[in-house]
Design an enzyme around this catalytic site. Structure first.
Site, PDB file in Angstrom:
ATOM      1  N   THR A 157       0.517  -1.437   0.339  1.00 32.91           N
ATOM      2  CA  THR A 157      -0.414  -0.251   0.224  1.00 32.91           C
ATOM      3  C   THR A 157       1.394   1.456  -0.249  1.00 32.91           C
ATOM      4  O   THR A 157       2.315   1.378   0.795  1.00 32.91           O
ATOM      5  CB  THR A 157      -0.907   0.376   1.467  1.00 32.91           C
ATOM      6  OG1 THR A 157      -1.902  -0.859   0.798  1.00 32.91           O
ATOM      7  CG2 THR A 157      -2.082   1.497   1.579  1.00 32.91           C
TER       8      THR A 157
ATOM      9  N   PHE B   1       0.865   5.045   0.646  1.00 33.19           N
ATOM     10  CA  PHE B   1       0.568   6.286   1.804  1.00 33.19           C
ATOM     11  C   PHE B   1       1.156   7.654   1.432  1.00 33.19           C
ATOM     12  O   PHE B   1       2.208   7.478   0.871  1.00 33.19           O
ATOM     13  CB  PHE B   1       0.883   6.093   2.988  1.00 33.19           C
ATOM     14  CG  PHE B   1       0.529   4.531   3.544  1.00 33.19           C
ATOM     15  CD1 PHE B   1      -1.308   4.744   4.189  1.00 33.19           C
ATOM     16  CD2 PHE B   1       0.684   3.334   3.786  1.00 33.19           C
ATOM     17  CE1 PHE B   1      -1.537   3.161   4.588  1.00 33.19           C
ATOM     18  CE2 PHE B   1       0.462   2.516   3.251  1.00 33.19           C
ATOM     19  CZ  PHE B   1      -1.476   2.326   4.565  1.00 33.19           C
TER      20      PHE B   1
END
Length: 298
Positions: A188, A190
């Site tokens: 992921t 960010f």
């Protein structure tokens, strides 16, 4: 276009003591792990929703926010793209985190006792094939760590949670299965948000994020993207979202906003010229930030 750095920093990912950093979720959430990865000495501030996380920065309640924008398996987090446009905040950095989901349960619960599992929809999607093979029903929670908190609070005997190993430790749960995601390549990205942009630099890898809407006309998107290819600027991400400010439309066409990430610094003349040329094709153009690229994934 409006991009005027007012608070220069050498790097968004350098350690600044005592920063208050907002994230969506409860302690043990992957967003909290990302915040601590960037600012190890920060005070993490949990927020219930993505919207309240943005607002916490807007109102000066925190110094930074760390929010997910895309996952290598689940794709883009569209809600945060929409909120980024709505708020007057700037991207000052990015961090990539390897997501390692664990199947958690209360200590008295065995794997064969489980009938369902709770987690955030993104986490459930990232483990979909594995959960189907295991024959577990799925239930939706606001975030991964929140699902761990919930089953611990109510001492559920037939329900597990998909969350991090940190969440297991925080809420006193047992890890039944580690790395339960369908694909080990589960990362992921960010974004780090602040009220003011950082001053872009040259001589080190930088990334710039923008959004634009196009004037009508044939080949408009090709011409817009051409300002980057002609200058050998690498586009790393393009995302289209509906333009909700449009007052009228037709069945023949839709109006979109285009979000772009590209590998270049706004401190470079080549980048500035590309943006100037892009303005010729756009009805809206906004620079969200020019910031250091994520150097590693750990």
């Amino acid at each position: 276009m409006n991009y005027m750095p007012e608070s220069p920093e050498s790097s968004a990912v350098s350690e600044v003591p005592q920063l208050r950093v907002a994230y969506q979720g409860v302690p043990g959430a992957y967003s909290e792990l990302a915040a601590k990865r960037v600012y190890p000495s920060c005070e993490p501030v949990p927020c219930e929703q993505f919207e309240t996380t943005f607002e916490a920065v807007d109102k000066g309640l925190v110094d930074r926010a760390v929010l997910p924008v895309e996952n290598s398996l689940g794709g883009s987090i569209h809600r945060n793209y929409d909120l980024l446009l709505r708020h007057k905040l700037y991207i000052v950095g990015e961090v990539k985190v390897v997501i390692r989901h664990c199947l958690l349960a209360n200590h008295s619960v065995k794997f064969e006792d489980l009938k369902r599992v709770l987690s955030h929809p993104q986490a459930l999607a990232q483990c979909e094939n594995t959960l189907a093979r295991l024959g577990l029903d799925r239930g939706v929670a606001d975030d991964t760590a929140g699902s761990a908190q919930y089953i611990a609070k109510y001492q559920l005997k037939d329900t597990g949670a998909l969350a991090s190993a940190s969440a297991a430790k925080i809420y006193g749960l047992n890890i039944l299965v580690e790395d339960i995601q369908d694909n080990c390549y589960n990362i992921t990205r960010f974004m780090i948000l602040a009220r003011k942009p950082i001053a872009p630099l040259t001589g080190r890898p930088f990334k710039t994020s923008i959004v634009f809407a196009l004037d009508e006309g044939p080949g408009a998107l090709v011409k817009a993207l051409g300002v980057f290819s002609l200058r050998q600027i690498n586009i790393t991400k393009i995302e289209s979202r509906p333009n909700r400010d449009i007052k009228s439309g037709s069945l023949e066409s839709f109006n979109y906003l285009f979000y772009l990430d590209f590998e270049a610094s706004m401190a470079d003349n080549v980048t500035q010229n590309a943006i100037k040329d892009l303005e010729e094709f756009t009805s809206l153009l906004r620079v969200f930030g020019s910031y250091p690229s994520a150097d590693s994934m750990t």
